[in-house]
Design an enzyme around this catalytic site. Structure first.
Site: not given
Ligand code: NAP
Length: 291
Positions: A52, A96, A119
């Protein structure tokens, strides 16, 4: 068998993203900023975070990485998120997952400012997605949609696969993939069957579907017994078997059938990261116009 080339579609999108970000930098001297938070040192999570961060660099997004100790307290994670919420150089915050077993991921995600929630897992964005009437409303409004289902919708649209009126089955009901994807398919006028580990007659249900999306995390689970010629299959699974990655579909057993399918690797995976980049640019545009 026809492949949906996620790498090619994703690279095209990243080229256009880079052009947009270059233009913003030249005009304003600013670039979007993404904060990534990793708790502990899980190897797979480290690999995901690194890819990422690299993808951000390639398109000109500035990344800020925070690696917290495995034994850090929940209060520390939430304090960091609250500080990032206030930091004007940060447009998006990515925590994460999964977090170490002793942490409550929900409490942490709830602390992310919904306008920096790239997200799309904060309940505010989940709620907005669920009350949206259709795809146009989702695209136009300031809703952050989870990256994997958003990437799948983009793959379907850009491959000219008709969703309107089609019967689709989504196998797997996670908050990250299955649930938001079924909402997105519904918003595109698909008839959606949601399947999970307690579903009976899964093979029969798959055989009536025009589009099958599988996200169960079981290597080579879906085979000939589940599919008819003409079906579109989106394989979300990422499974590691002796240093090789494979999906949830047993592609070797179906390669002679007349189907359209996303390969693993090179299908949904690259699009997921590209959607994170797009969501970060979207957050930049929302946040900067508010200042
Ligand atoms: P998850 O949280 O691991 O849950 C798995 C889902 O599969 C659950 O809903 C479970 O049902 C269902 N399931 C398990 N066995 C089943 C069976 N025999 N028949 C029908 N359904 C079954 O799901 P996830 O986080 O969405 O991950 C799924 C896979 O996608 C993993 O391989 C993951 O690595 C991959 N993934 C890939 C990407 C990408 O970018 N390509 C992104 C995210 C995830 P119950 O709810 O009843 O337990």
């Amino acid at each position: 068998m026809e492949l949906i080339d996620g790498t090619r579609i994703s690279n095209n999108k990243r080229t256009r993203l880079k052009e947009k970000i270059d233009k913003i930098r030249l005009e304003t001297g600013k670039v979007p900023g993404l904060a990534t938070i990793l708790v502990g040192n899980d190897h797979a999570s480290q690999i995901y975070i690194n890819s990422k961060i690299k993808a951000c660099k390639d398109v000109g997004i500035k990344s800020f990485h925070y690696n917290l100790d495995l034994n850090t307290s929940q209060a520390n994670i939430i304090n960091l998120i609250k500080n990032l919420n206030k930091d004007s150089s940060i447009d998006g915050i990515l925590l994460q997952l999964p977090l170490p077993y002793n942490q409550n991921a929900r409490n942490c995600i709830n602390a992310i400012n919904p306008l920096k929630d790239v997200d799309g897992l904060n309940p505010f964005n989940v709620g907005l997605l669920n009350i949206s009437k259709n795809w146009d409303e989702i695209v136009k409004n300031n809703i952050f949609v989870p990256c994997t289902p958003l990437g799948i919708m983009n793959l379907l649209h850009l491959s000219n696969i008709i969703i309107n009126g089609k019967t689709t089955i989504v196998i797997g009901r996670s908050n990250l993939v299955g649930k938001p994807l079924s909402t997105l398919l519904l918003a595109n006028n698909a008839t959606v069957i949601m399947a999970h580990s307690k579903t009976k007659n899964l093979q029969k249900l798959c055989k009536i579907a025009d589009i099958i999306v599988i996200a169960v995390g079981k290597p080579k689970f879906l085979d000939k017994n589940f599919i008819n010629d003409g079906v579109v299959i989106i394989d979300v699974g990422i499974n590691r078997i002796t240093n090789k990655i494979c999906g949830d579909v047993n592609i070797d057993l179906i390669k002679d059938m007349k189907i359209t399918i996303t390969p693993v690797p090179g299908g949904v995976g690259p699009m997921t990261i590209t959607m994170l980049l797009e969501n970060t640019l979207k957050a930049f545009n929302i946040n900067r116009t508010k200042k």
